[in-house]
Design an enzyme around this catalytic site. Structure first.
Site, mmCIF file in Angstrom:
data_model
loop_
_atom_site.group_PDB
_atom_site.id
_atom_site.type_symbol
_atom_site.label_atom_id
_atom_site.label_comp_id
_atom_site.label_asym_id
_atom_site.label_seq_id
_atom_site.Cartn_x
_atom_site.Cartn_y
_atom_site.Cartn_z
ATOM 1 N N ARG A 1 14.110 -2.083 -27.250
ATOM 2 C CA ARG A 1 14.504 -1.435 -25.999
ATOM 3 C C ARG A 1 15.650 -0.468 -26.229
ATOM 4 N NH1 ARG A 1 12.273 -4.542 -21.359
ATOM 5 N NH2 ARG A 1 13.493 -3.120 -20.090
ATOM 6 N N ASN B 1 4.620 -12.177 -29.503
ATOM 7 C CA ASN B 1 5.815 -11.387 -29.184
ATOM 8 C C ASN B 1 7.036 -12.303 -29.329
ATOM 9 O OD1 ASN B 1 8.012 -10.415 -27.588
ATOM 10 N ND2 ASN B 1 6.633 -8.987 -26.566
ATOM 11 N N HIS C 1 11.706 -13.046 -27.085
ATOM 12 C CA HIS C 1 12.517 -14.054 -26.406
ATOM 13 C C HIS C 1 13.295 -14.946 -27.365
ATOM 14 C CE1 HIS C 1 11.524 -12.698 -22.530
ATOM 15 N NE2 HIS C 1 10.237 -12.771 -22.776
ATOM 16 N N ARG D 1 24.305 -15.646 -26.861
ATOM 17 C CA ARG D 1 25.585 -16.119 -27.388
ATOM 18 C C ARG D 1 26.172 -15.201 -28.456
ATOM 19 N NH1 ARG D 1 26.931 -21.661 -26.706
ATOM 20 N NH2 ARG D 1 26.390 -22.105 -24.567
ATOM 21 N N GLY E 1 4.133 -13.660 -25.434
ATOM 22 C CA GLY E 1 5.473 -13.988 -25.899
ATOM 23 C C GLY E 1 6.096 -15.170 -25.210
ATOM 24 N N HIS E 2 6.411 -14.988 -23.924
ATOM 25 C CA HIS E 2 7.216 -15.974 -23.205
ATOM 26 C C HIS E 2 6.629 -17.387 -23.282
ATOM 27 C CE1 HIS E 2 8.993 -17.881 -19.578
ATOM 28 N NE2 HIS E 2 10.056 -17.233 -19.998
ATOM 29 N N THR F 1 11.918 -7.757 -17.430
ATOM 30 C CA THR F 1 10.900 -7.574 -18.451
ATOM 31 C C THR F 1 10.066 -6.376 -17.995
ATOM 32 O OG1 THR F 1 9.032 -8.616 -19.594
ATOM 33 C CG2 THR F 1 9.398 -9.267 -17.305
ATOM 34 N N THR F 2 9.117 -5.925 -18.824
ATOM 35 C CA THR F 2 8.318 -4.761 -18.453
ATOM 36 C C THR F 2 7.576 -5.062 -17.156
ATOM 37 O OG1 THR F 2 8.004 -4.508 -20.811
ATOM 38 C CG2 THR F 2 6.724 -3.056 -19.392
ATOM 39 N N HIS G 1 0.928 -9.803 -20.875
ATOM 40 C CA HIS G 1 1.983 -10.013 -19.892
ATOM 41 C C HIS G 1 1.669 -11.214 -18.993
ATOM 42 C CE1 HIS G 1 5.801 -8.460 -18.387
ATOM 43 N NE2 HIS G 1 5.500 -9.264 -17.397
ATOM 44 N N GLY G 2 2.506 -12.220 -19.112
ATOM 45 C CA GLY G 2 2.375 -13.401 -18.266
ATOM 46 C C GLY G 2 1.230 -14.324 -18.644
ATOM 47 N N GLU H 1 -3.745 -1.404 -23.583
ATOM 48 C CA GLU H 1 -3.348 -2.780 -23.272
ATOM 49 C C GLU H 1 -3.288 -2.921 -21.766
ATOM 50 O OE1 GLU H 1 -0.360 -4.760 -25.585
ATOM 51 O OE2 GLU H 1 0.188 -6.066 -23.920
ATOM 52 N N GLU I 1 6.554 -2.277 -29.481
ATOM 53 C CA GLU I 1 6.538 -1.824 -28.080
ATOM 54 C C GLU I 1 7.693 -0.881 -27.888
ATOM 55 O OE1 GLU I 1 6.810 -4.512 -24.762
ATOM 56 O OE2 GLU I 1 5.298 -5.752 -25.716
ATOM 57 N N ARG J 1 18.779 -4.872 -25.902
ATOM 58 C CA ARG J 1 19.272 -6.114 -25.298
ATOM 59 C C ARG J 1 18.804 -7.356 -26.062
ATOM 60 N NH1 ARG J 1 15.633 -6.582 -19.866
ATOM 61 N NH2 ARG J 1 16.557 -4.579 -19.429
ATOM 62 N N HIS J 2 17.708 -7.235 -26.822
ATOM 63 C CA HIS J 2 17.330 -8.405 -27.637
ATOM 64 C C HIS J 2 16.979 -8.000 -29.073
ATOM 65 C CE1 HIS J 2 13.500 -7.013 -26.066
ATOM 66 N NE2 HIS J 2 13.541 -7.726 -24.944
HETATM 67 N N1 PXP Z 1 2.513 -6.875 -23.729
HETATM 68 C C1 PXP Z 1 3.438 -6.005 -23.271
HETATM 69 C C2 PXP Z 1 3.121 -4.547 -23.307
HETATM 70 C C3 PXP Z 1 4.697 -6.450 -22.798
HETATM 71 O O1 PXP Z 1 5.605 -5.566 -22.341
HETATM 72 C C4 PXP Z 1 4.982 -7.828 -22.842
HETATM 73 C C5 PXP Z 1 6.314 -8.318 -22.398
HETATM 74 O O2 PXP Z 1 7.292 -7.841 -23.252
HETATM 75 C C6 PXP Z 1 3.986 -8.693 -23.351
HETATM 76 C C7 PXP Z 1 2.762 -8.193 -23.762
HETATM 77 C C8 PXP Z 1 4.224 -10.170 -23.455
HETATM 78 O O3 PXP Z 1 4.447 -10.699 -22.204
HETATM 79 P P1 PXP Z 1 4.862 -12.221 -22.051
HETATM 80 O O4 PXP Z 1 6.207 -12.384 -22.715
HETATM 81 O O5 PXP Z 1 4.903 -12.428 -20.581
HETATM 82 O O6 PXP Z 1 3.816 -13.036 -22.753
#
Ligand code: PXP
Length: 250
Positions: free
Chosen positions: A48, A10, A13, A21, A217-218, A103-104, A194-195, A154, A73, A52-53
């Site tokens: 989104r 993802n 970010h 900026r 992603g993050h 975030t979601t 997520h996370g 998911e 997404e 926003r990004h």
């Molecule tokens: N999957 C879904 C459905 C999400 O909404 C997100 C966050 O945008 C991610 C995966 C990735 O999460 P993370 O950035 O915490 O890895």
């Protein structure tokens, strides 16, 4: 033997940094291309409602340039659904969206939004898009998700990622393992996201080896600051594939 588990990267970010900026850089499209070169199996972006990004330009360019599937997404917003139907990414993941969230924050509310989710799943599936539903690992939610017959579910791994070490984390892991088994037994593909990061992924995959794809992603973008995007992806891909994937019922 099932095919190897996929790493979906993802790149939201990267776009967050760009938006901070208002510069044209760093470009999430360039990051996605580097990620694929380093072994990412698919790319995820969240378009989104407030843009926003990620913006439409990113999605269009990704669809033109990527040689791997794009997982878009998206919320249930009619305007976003229209864009998805026009652009036709290979995959769409339906997520809840609130403007004030960072975030979601949770999975879909399949009680409140069941009719709308059913309609959007039907329209996107009818357009040839593989749809996944982002849901919390709770038995009642899972039953509803499975009954909507998406291509994939998911599982929201946020509660596991945020749980302190010990009983709470073990419980969160057990919930995910049960949700993954239930999804796979229904014949749907199991995704997780997520996370997830470099230190919590292996335990998750050992508990739920049926997971077919991890969307991350993050952690990858953060690691990329220190080791570069290709290396950050390579390291995560090795972890994703480090635990063999199993079939439903195995
Ligand atoms: N999957 C879904 C459905 C999400 O909404 C997100 C966050 O945008 C991610 C995966 C990735 O999460 P993370 O950035 O915490 O890895």
């Amino acid at each position: 033997m099932p095919p190897p588990r996929e790493l979906g990267v993802n790149v939201d970010h990267v776009a967050t940094l760009r938006a901070q900026r208002g510069t044209p850089y760093p470009d999430p499209v360039a990051a996605a291309l580097l990620a694929v070169e380093a072994g990412a199996d698919n790319i995820t972006v969240h378009l989104r409602e407030d843009r926003r990004h990620i913006c439409e330009r990113d999605v269009r360019l990704l669809l033109e340039l990527l040689e791997v599937p794009l997982n878009l997404e998206m919320s249930l917003d009619p305007g976003i659904v229209t864009i998805a139907l026009e652009l036709r990414p290979e995959r769409c993941c339906l997520v809840p969206e609130r403007r004030e969230e960072r975030t979601t924050e949770g999975g879909l509310d399949l009680v409140r939004d069941e009719a709308r989710v059913r309609e959007v799943v039907a329209r996107l599936t009818g357009a040839g898009i593989a749809v996944s539903l982002f849901v919390d690992p709770e038995p009642a939610v899972l039953e509803r998700a499975v009954s909507l017959r998406p291509a994939a579910v998911e599982i929201h791994t946020g509660r596991y990622a945020e749980a302190p070490d010990g009983e709470a984390r073990a419980l969160a892991l057990a919930e995910i393992a049960a949700a993954a088994r239930r999804t796979a037994a229904a014949g749907l593909e199991v995704h997780a996201g997520h996370g997830l990061h470099y230190r919590n992924l292996e335990a998750l995959l050992r508990a739920a080896p049926v997971v077919a794809a991890c969307n991350i992603g993050h952690a990858v973008v953060a690691r990329a600051l220190f080791v570069g995007f290709p290396e950050a992806v390579r390291e995560m891909r090795a972890l994703v594939r480090g635990v063999p994937r199993t079939e439903a019922g195995a």
